[in-house]
Design a protein around this motif. Structure first.
Motif, mmCIF file in Angstrom:
data_model
loop_
_atom_site.group_PDB
_atom_site.id
_atom_site.type_symbol
_atom_site.label_atom_id
_atom_site.label_comp_id
_atom_site.label_asym_id
_atom_site.label_seq_id
_atom_site.Cartn_x
_atom_site.Cartn_y
_atom_site.Cartn_z
ATOM 1 N N ALA A 54 0.848 -1.194 0.000
ATOM 2 C CA ALA A 54 0.000 0.000 0.000
ATOM 3 C C ALA A 54 0.887 1.250 0.000
ATOM 4 C CB ALA A 54 -0.910 -0.004 1.219
ATOM 5 N N PRO A 55 0.336 2.413 -0.389
ATOM 6 C CA PRO A 55 1.154 3.637 -0.447
ATOM 7 C C PRO A 55 1.946 3.953 0.820
ATOM 8 C CG PRO A 55 -0.883 4.003 -1.624
ATOM 9 C CD PRO A 55 -1.005 2.628 -1.002
ATOM 10 N N GLU A 155 -5.752 -4.499 -3.783
ATOM 11 C CA GLU A 155 -5.683 -4.886 -5.192
ATOM 12 C C GLU A 155 -6.134 -6.337 -5.388
ATOM 13 O OE1 GLU A 155 -5.031 -2.790 -7.687
ATOM 14 O OE2 GLU A 155 -4.816 -1.151 -6.251
ATOM 15 N N ASP A 270 3.210 8.554 -7.934
ATOM 16 C CA ASP A 270 2.352 7.786 -7.030
ATOM 17 C C ASP A 270 1.835 8.631 -5.873
ATOM 18 O OD1 ASP A 270 4.921 8.017 -6.105
ATOM 19 O OD2 ASP A 270 5.172 5.912 -5.549
ATOM 20 N N SER A 289 -2.677 9.600 -3.285
ATOM 21 C CA SER A 289 -1.750 8.562 -3.714
ATOM 22 C C SER A 289 -2.429 7.739 -4.799
ATOM 23 C CB SER A 289 -1.331 7.674 -2.540
ATOM 24 O OG SER A 289 -2.458 7.079 -1.928
ATOM 25 N N THR A 291 -2.675 3.924 -6.788
ATOM 26 C CA THR A 291 -2.403 2.494 -6.849
ATOM 27 C C THR A 291 -2.867 2.012 -8.233
ATOM 28 O OG1 THR A 291 -4.521 1.521 -6.136
ATOM 29 C CG2 THR A 291 -3.103 2.467 -4.414
#
Length: 404
Positions: A54-55, A155, A270, A289, A291
């Motif tokens: 994750a970010p 995701e 990102d 952010s 993804t």
């Protein structure tokens, strides 16, 4: 951060501690390892080159936080037959306790540890004890590992730490499903009212000297947008009697570093910033952010001035969500926190989970105190009358402080 496929089948004991081995099937074959110092950050960056994360677990985030806020960072890693994980941790003091947590503290939301391997791989049943032992070997001063605000899936891939979940995080995470494009999103969210308000806002903005939506593309622009955001947020927090989590200079430097380096490094960064300028002045700012499937709004604010009543923040979200749809993004994620402006758009609500691993008696005491705090927060926020009263008291207290 929200994943539409996130599982809510988490595992808890009645006392809030993790169920040992809940959901795990693999035999205990691997030991966790712990690295410290610059070697840890280097190894973590190398691991992430072929990992999903994750970010807030991105190497860019972790390294920027270590440079600006807290260099006391360790990385715990584990490798099994079907997969492996790496977890960056910063060591902080909270009262009498020393706690290992995701770098970024409350700024790190929708957390998901860096992982490689098969989609459904599971940790060894003994991972929890192995992680505790690895940390004790190199940092016997740590009382508690506290990994908060984690998503059950990211995701479409399961979070390996979900089987260790200790309790549910007190705040919901809200997101918008962008399926069908922007027109479809509007139809699911009061299209007629939103379009009418948007047209009205444009007329008002034009009358105030015109407007421009900005996307920062270099460090000078990111710095300008962030400075405006910090001023907006400080005023808003003070008005509502809330502690300003962006007040610390090191935190401000972290975000300058994070967003500035991102826009310099990539054509499609990102981490990126948007601003809405009206009459030559910034009136709203968002920081996001990116993804593979989501745009995540990490923070945002508006200027408390003569145009605040025109809702420049809502206007900026309208345009941000439209852009995400045009870019083929699947979800626009408002992240953690339940606010009216989010509810105007959102059709997905999920709950994050926390993992707590005590490394001794003090750690167990810290868990008890954390559970009591979280239970109180959930109780208050689940009661509309009580939550409104708390907000009213905050504002009243802020007003008294100003008058002193």
């Amino acid at each position: 951060m929200v994943d539409a496929d996130a599982s809510t089948d988490l595992h808890f004991r009645s006392d809030g501690l993790p169920l040992e081995g809940a959901g795990s099937k693999a035999p205990a074959t691997s030991a966790a390892r712990c690295l410290t110092g610059s070697a840890a950050l280097s190894a973590y960056s190398e691991f992430c080159a072929k990992a999903l994360f994750a970010p807030p677990q991105a190497p860019r985030w972790v390294e920027a936080w270590a440079r600006n806020c807290n260099e006391d960072v360790v990385v715990v890693s584990w490798e099994g037959d079907a997969g492996s994980i790496a977890i960056p941790l910063e060591i902080v003091r909270e009262g009498v306790f020393r706690i290992a947590r995701f770098p970024g503290g409350s700024h790190a939301n929708g957390n998901f540890p860096a992982r490689r391997g098969e989609s459904g791989f599971e940790l060894d049943p003994g991972f929890r004890a192995s992680m505790a032992a690895a940390l004790r070997d190199v940092r016997p001063d740590i009382d508690l590992v506290l990994l908060e605000r984690q998503v059950a899936a990211f995701e479409g891939v399961a979070n390996p730490l979900a089987t260790l979940a200790s309790w549910q995080s007190p705040n919901p995470a809200l997101a918008v499903d962008l399926a069908g494009g922007f027109d479809a999103v509007l139809e699911r969210a009061s299209a007629k009212r939103k379009r009418k308000k948007h047209r009205s806002q444009i007329r008002k903005f034009e009358a105030a000297g015109g407007f421009k939506r900005i996307r920062a593309t270099d460090r000078a622009e990111t710095d300008a947008l962030l400075e405006a955001f910090y001023a907006m947020k400080a005023t808003r927090f003070a008005t509502n009697g809330i502690q300003d989590v962006f007040a610390d200079r090191t935190v401000r430097d972290f975000f300058r570093d994070l967003f500035g380096s991102a826009c310099e490094a990539d054509a499609k960064p990102d981490f990126f910033l948007h601003g809405l300028e009206i009459g030559g002045k910034l009136r709203a700012v968002t920081g996001c952010s990116l993804t593979p499937s989501s745009v995540i709004c990490e923070f945002g604010s508006i200027a408390e001035d003569e145009l605040a009543s025109t809702s420049p923040g809502e206007f900026l979200f309208f345009e941000n969500i439209r852009e995400a749809c045009n870019d083929g993004i699947a979800f626009y994620d408002f992240s953690v926190g339940d606010e009216t402006y989010k509810r105007l758009w959102c059709d997905i609500e999920t709950r994050h989970f926390d993992v707590a691993i005590p490394l001794g008696a003090k750690g167990r005491l810290a868990i008890g105190l954390r559970q009591a705090t979280n239970s109180a927060k959930r109780l208050i926020k689940s009661n509309e009358v009580a939550w409104k009263l708390v907000k009213r008291l905050r504002r009243a207290t802020a007003g008294k402080d100003k008058g002193m």
